[in-house]
Motif scaffolding. Structure first.
Motif, mmCIF file in Angstrom:
data_model
loop_
_atom_site.group_PDB
_atom_site.id
_atom_site.type_symbol
_atom_site.label_atom_id
_atom_site.label_comp_id
_atom_site.label_asym_id
_atom_site.label_seq_id
_atom_site.Cartn_x
_atom_site.Cartn_y
_atom_site.Cartn_z
ATOM 1 N N ALA A 107 28.932 42.940 40.454
ATOM 2 C CA ALA A 107 28.878 44.065 41.403
ATOM 3 C C ALA A 107 29.358 43.648 42.792
ATOM 4 O O ALA A 107 30.095 44.379 43.460
ATOM 5 C CB ALA A 107 27.458 44.626 41.477
ATOM 6 N N LEU A 108 28.934 42.456 43.228
ATOM 7 C CA LEU A 108 29.350 41.969 44.547
ATOM 8 C C LEU A 108 30.857 41.736 44.606
ATOM 9 O O LEU A 108 31.463 41.827 45.678
ATOM 10 C CB LEU A 108 28.610 40.674 44.892
ATOM 11 N N SER A 109 31.450 41.429 43.472
ATOM 12 C CA SER A 109 32.893 41.209 43.438
ATOM 13 C C SER A 109 33.654 42.527 43.388
ATOM 14 O O SER A 109 34.639 42.719 44.097
ATOM 15 C CB SER A 109 33.248 40.334 42.231
ATOM 16 N N PHE A 110 33.196 43.445 42.552
ATOM 17 C CA PHE A 110 33.848 44.757 42.475
ATOM 18 C C PHE A 110 33.796 45.470 43.825
ATOM 19 O O PHE A 110 34.750 46.121 44.240
ATOM 20 C CB PHE A 110 33.185 45.633 41.402
ATOM 21 N N VAL A 111 32.680 45.368 44.518
ATOM 22 C CA VAL A 111 32.532 46.125 45.763
ATOM 23 C C VAL A 111 33.511 45.637 46.830
ATOM 24 O O VAL A 111 33.856 46.390 47.753
ATOM 25 C CB VAL A 111 31.070 46.073 46.266
ATOM 26 N N GLN A 112 33.965 44.395 46.682
ATOM 27 C CA GLN A 112 34.905 43.853 47.658
ATOM 28 C C GLN A 112 36.345 44.273 47.368
ATOM 29 O O GLN A 112 37.205 44.159 48.231
ATOM 30 C CB GLN A 112 34.848 42.309 47.665
ATOM 31 N N THR A 113 36.607 44.688 46.127
ATOM 32 C CA THR A 113 38.000 44.887 45.725
ATOM 33 C C THR A 113 38.335 46.306 45.272
ATOM 34 O O THR A 113 39.517 46.648 45.194
ATOM 35 C CB THR A 113 38.356 43.911 44.579
ATOM 36 N N TYR A 143 30.905 53.794 41.937
ATOM 37 C CA TYR A 143 31.115 53.144 40.645
ATOM 38 C C TYR A 143 29.807 52.614 40.079
ATOM 39 O O TYR A 143 28.850 52.348 40.810
ATOM 40 C CB TYR A 143 32.067 51.955 40.799
ATOM 41 N N ILE A 144 29.836 52.420 38.768
ATOM 42 C CA ILE A 144 28.756 51.694 38.098
ATOM 43 C C ILE A 144 29.349 50.415 37.523
ATOM 44 O O ILE A 144 30.395 50.452 36.863
ATOM 45 C CB ILE A 144 28.118 52.572 36.997
ATOM 46 N N ALA A 145 28.695 49.287 37.811
ATOM 47 C CA ALA A 145 29.134 47.998 37.273
ATOM 48 C C ALA A 145 28.063 47.448 36.344
ATOM 49 O O ALA A 145 26.962 47.124 36.781
ATOM 50 C CB ALA A 145 29.401 47.017 38.416
ATOM 51 N N MET A 146 28.394 47.390 35.076
ATOM 52 C CA MET A 146 27.472 46.814 34.080
ATOM 53 C C MET A 146 28.318 46.106 33.029
ATOM 54 O O MET A 146 29.450 46.527 32.737
ATOM 55 C CB MET A 146 26.659 47.919 33.384
ATOM 56 N N ASN A 147 27.791 45.047 32.458
ATOM 57 C CA ASN A 147 28.447 44.354 31.342
ATOM 58 C C ASN A 147 29.819 43.804 31.700
ATOM 59 O O ASN A 147 30.695 43.683 30.842
ATOM 60 C CB ASN A 147 28.610 45.291 30.124
ATOM 61 N N GLY A 148 30.022 43.482 32.982
ATOM 62 C CA GLY A 148 31.316 42.942 33.397
ATOM 63 C C GLY A 148 32.385 44.009 33.560
ATOM 64 O O GLY A 148 33.534 43.709 33.850
ATOM 65 N N GLN A 149 31.985 45.268 33.365
ATOM 66 C CA GLN A 149 32.926 46.387 33.487
ATOM 67 C C GLN A 149 32.576 47.240 34.694
ATOM 68 O O GLN A 149 31.459 47.196 35.195
ATOM 69 C CB GLN A 149 32.846 47.265 32.225
ATOM 70 N N HIS A 150 33.547 48.046 35.156
ATOM 71 C CA HIS A 150 33.211 49.036 36.165
ATOM 72 C C HIS A 150 33.676 50.402 35.682
ATOM 73 O O HIS A 150 34.676 50.531 34.976
ATOM 74 C CB HIS A 150 33.857 48.703 37.517
ATOM 75 N N PHE A 151 32.916 51.426 36.056
ATOM 76 C CA PHE A 151 33.191 52.793 35.650
ATOM 77 C C PHE A 151 33.159 53.692 36.878
ATOM 78 O O PHE A 151 32.281 53.529 37.737
ATOM 79 C CB PHE A 151 32.108 53.295 34.681
#
Lengths: 161, 161, 161, 161
Positions: free
Chosen positions: A123-129, A135-143
């Protein structure tokens, strides 16, 4: 600078040894950031500490308002998985110009076998990029917030389409 | 589809109880993906299982060639932290058109207190969202391959500028 | 009242993340007693913090003297497994009128998968119930000091006869 | 040869991730014996898998009968802590000529921070060395069945006198 809002959920469930049941105490977020040796600038604030099945519209308003008012444009929210999609929708309707990523865990962090640390790193990585949006980040995926549901039988988040 | 190449490093160090020292056995990557309940499509291949201080130019060639030849354009490489920057530079010179994220751990996964799961969640997320290029993902941060160094005293990755 | 003497060994090996190797820091004994919720009256003293392969005759003399001089008659010693039998023999020759139980671990406590907590619970129990003498407690078993050897191939303690 | 009877209790509580609550699955005893590298000859049998608050007189009869009928004279019983003293009393009234040690945990084994492994090591050691009778082993201590109570406020077992 990333803002982390804590709302409870499985992430933070702990074992109450006197009564022999699960309960909520303090958040484990700071400890998890330390374990992950996170060096992203992140400030943590606990908004509530509840099971997301118990989350009311008023609780959701608190989350929305905090996301609106915080100066940071990148926000991670830890949240119970059961109603994470509902909260994401509320945020999408009322907050704009920010990247908001909701995440959670299937197994409490206090259990040795939790997926929480993996999800927090994710989640901390997705939020930066990711671009602005919710979004929802679970299981290494984002939706995207409007293309996801939790499959209650398998406990897994899936795209609608 | 994400390709994960394993090269060893602290991530995969294990305790050899007969000789009382650290050693390499099988990779823990599959177990970590299971623990993180990762549902990204990822195929894992072990290229080598070594301490990155022992990595030779020939070893780096093996990594480069595998990144060139694999059809996937999104690649995560687990790698010892000591020479991770060197391998990133070799990849940047010789591989193009792909997003490659190197990651590692300061504490072996087999230790209860490892940062490995957090870093794996982070690397798998960055590789899905960063543009083409070679990056290092550690501590919840990502660095371009030519703007990072490992601070040997603190064990922390830092931008050059 | 039980006296616990710490001498190091695998029990207390920790991971030195700056140099990427095993090392000794502070003992984990207090933390282990807390985790086990031990309520036996026990006072812990660290005599040395070394690999038992590096233990000299002078080191053994320190252990012997401490066992002689401490007023407690029930003593647990944490010790590396490689030369535990030698130290037990030195104690048996020079200390009388006390119950002394040596124990250790095959996997460092700092690893999630350590046998250390099990062995500590075992040693603390044997020392309360065994008659005077010097014993080794490993694998849930106890051995008289003169009827035990460590099988170097399997890492297991076995009776001689 | 030691007989281990499993009855459930906090020891074996696990996290049901689909329903987000604690539940009972298979016992963790075999895994715990493996982790502790136990080499005592022990055979494990699951009699029931329940919270000891739900244990009925009929359940206690099952435990008593199994202790009477098993040929082993050294028996460890894993049991919820809330009614452990009651079961110990039932055993003391109806089983003779055997050493029976009841043990449990304040934190489920599946949690990283459990006292279960410590207590198991302790119970297996006490059962080998204590004379005939019925005992409770918790916190590294042992108590005769008729001189112990669980302090519900602190969660700690204490002698009556």
């Amino acid at each position: 600078m990333i803002r982390i809002f804590v709302t409870g959920g499985t992430f933070d469930k702990t074992y109450d040894e006197i009564h022999g049941r699960l309960s909520f105490g303090d958040t484990h977020l700071q400890e998890m950031l330390r374990l992950g040796r996170a060096r992203v600038e992140a400030s943590v604030r606990t908004l509530m500490m509840i099971d997301s099945l118990d989350m009311t519209d008023a609780d959701r308003e608190v989350i929305v308002r905090n996301c609106q008012q915080t100066p940071e444009t990148r926000i991670v929210i830890t949240h119970g998985t059961d109603t994470m999609v509902e909260t994401a929708a509320a945020l999408a309707r009322q907050v704009s110009g920010k990247t908001i990523v909701l995440t959670g865990a299937m197994i409490p962090y206090a259990f040795g076998s939790s997926d929480g640390l993996f999800n927090l790193g994710s989640a901390l990585s997705f939020v930066q990029t990711l671009p602005e949006g919710v979004y929802i980040a679970m299981n290494g995926q984002h939706f995207a917030w409007d293309n996801v549901r939790k499959n209650r039988e398998t406990g897994v988040f899936e795209p609608l389409t």
